[in-house]
Design an enzyme around this catalytic site. Structure first.
Site, mmCIF file in Angstrom:
data_model
loop_
_atom_site.group_PDB
_atom_site.id
_atom_site.type_symbol
_atom_site.label_atom_id
_atom_site.label_comp_id
_atom_site.label_asym_id
_atom_site.label_seq_id
_atom_site.Cartn_x
_atom_site.Cartn_y
_atom_site.Cartn_z
ATOM 1 C CB SER A 190 7.665 -0.396 2.520
ATOM 2 O OG SER A 190 8.381 -1.203 3.426
ATOM 3 C CG HIS A 218 4.268 0.524 0.247
ATOM 4 N ND1 HIS A 218 4.048 1.787 0.749
ATOM 5 C CD2 HIS A 218 4.531 -0.268 1.325
ATOM 6 C CE1 HIS A 218 4.187 1.767 2.061
ATOM 7 N NE2 HIS A 218 4.474 0.534 2.436
ATOM 8 C CE LYS A 248 1.515 0.320 3.751
ATOM 9 N NZ LYS A 248 0.827 -0.687 4.584
#
Length: 400
Positions: A190, A218, A248
């Site tokens: 990340s 991610h 996310k």
């Protein structure tokens, strides 16, 4: 306002510790947004181009997700009313887990209230004091905490260093003192935006009988047509734990672990955050299902994300900034010094680009950076304006 009572030792600790953080440039103020976390945000009535959120696909404000959330809330209520193992498992939770498993290419999946909860619950449900966990040194804080909670021996592995991984795996296996050995890694890291070498990792894991755990927070919604890093490598049948967040790219809240039916059955009986926290809200579950539908039906969301990311990276590099080794939309501008990083981020925000300085303990001392997250929702005009401001502030501070 009346002051809360607190002990003098607590007061002394807080005063000294907060002062210490501020003097080292490690203290961050928390900004409050006036409206939704979109490509442009408003803070205290001032508009800023938003390059700080994880809202990769722009789903946070997608009308179809909002509608799905509203419909699920009307049908099931605003909350589940209990933990999953009592009577807080609603039909929509089962539907969500079935969709996640299909999406990730596994037999089953379990949904948690957050990605952090996944790592706290799943690692410690399988690993214990008789085991060892090999952990990439740049793994996320939630992985580190989950490993500690398990009581297993934690062995740090140099970042994405396959030689070191093999040496550590061989040593742990040859010692004969561990019942189980796990290797755990982020799929996408990340802070730097680089991708784990899963193809090489799998070969080492098979050689030394390692349990493989990939945190794809991610990577989900970004790689593999949205299905994540494991799918991008075509290794869905080789990874024991595929963990990811729903907060996310998916744009909602929550987390999940996907794997074999046997593993998921075990986690549903042993993972403590699952057992002792109320279920995901029905509205969140409904919105996540819709997000997966949209990704599967229309590749343009992921395509647009990558198009914007490539465009933004190229422009930043052209004006002279160091963006490190990123292979994903995560785009760090690496400066090094903590205070310089804080000052630079502050000036960018003043000029209209909202970013956050990333400093120790999130990254090592001396590795301060401003992290940018271009999304599918940004227009070229927004990105061009951000680049213009980057260039102006960079030149004013003699950084480029």
């Amino acid at each position: 306002m009346t002051s809360n009572h607190s002990s003098s030792s607590l007061e002394t600790f807080l005063d000294q510790s907060l002062s210490d953080l501020k003097s080292k440039g490690l203290f961050s103020d928390i900004d409050v947004l006036d409206q939704a976390n979109g490509p442009v945000i408003s803070i205290n009535g001032q508009k800023k181009i938003n390059l700080a959120s994880n809202n990769y696909l722009g789903f946070v404000t997608h009308p179809e997700l909002i509608k799905a959330s509203e419909e699920a809330t009307k049908t099931y209520g605003v909350g589940a009313g209990a933990v999953r193992t009592i009577n807080g498992t609603l039909k929509i939770h089962q539907e969500l887990e079935d969709r996640l498993a299909k999406f990730k290419g596994t037999e089953a999946a379990i949904a948690f209230q957050s990605g952090f909860n996944c790592n706290m619950g799943a690692i410690s449900a399988v690993m214990n004091k008789n085991d060892a966990i090999l952990s990439d040194e740049l793994n996320h804080a939630s992985i580190i905490d989950g490993c500690r909670l398990s009581g297993a021996r934690i062995i740090r592995v140099k970042h994405s260093d396959m030689k070191d991984l093999e040496e550590q795996a061989k040593e742990a296996r040859d010692s004969g003192i561990f019942e189980k050995i796990m290797f755990i890694t982020d799929g996408v890291f990340s802070m730097d935006g680089d991708i784990a070498k899963l193809d090489e990792i799998v070969k080492i894991a098979e050689k030394y009988d390692l349990i493989l755990y990939v945190d794809d927070a991610h990577g989900s919604g970004v790689l593999g047509g949205g299905a994540g890093t494991v799918k991008a490598f075509g290794l869905s049948d080789k990874i024991d734990f595929q963990m990811g967040t729903l907060s996310k790219a998916i744009g909602v809240v929550g987390g999940y672990v996907a794997g074999s039916q046997k593993l998921i059955t075990w986690l549903k009986s042993q993972a403590r955050p699952f057992l002792f926290s109320t279920s995901l809200t029905p509205g969140a579950a409904g919105a996540v299902i819709k997000a997966i539908d949209l990704m599967e039906q229309d590749t343009s969301y992921v395509d647009k994300l990558w198009e914007n990311a490539r465009y933004f990276k190229e422009k930043l590099q052209r004006i002279g900034f160091d963006i490190g080794q990123s292979e994903t939309p995560i785009t760090p501008v690496i400066l090094g010094d903590e205070k310089l990083t804080q000052t630079f981020a502050g000036k960018l925000i003043e000029q209209g680009v909202y970013v956050k300085p990333i400093v120790f303990p999130t990254v090592p001392f001396g590795a301060g950076r401003v992290r940018n997250m271009p999304t599918a929702a940004h227009t070229k005009e927004m990105l061009d304006e951000a680049i213009k401001i980057y260039e102006k502030v960079g030149k004013e501070m003699n950084l480029i």
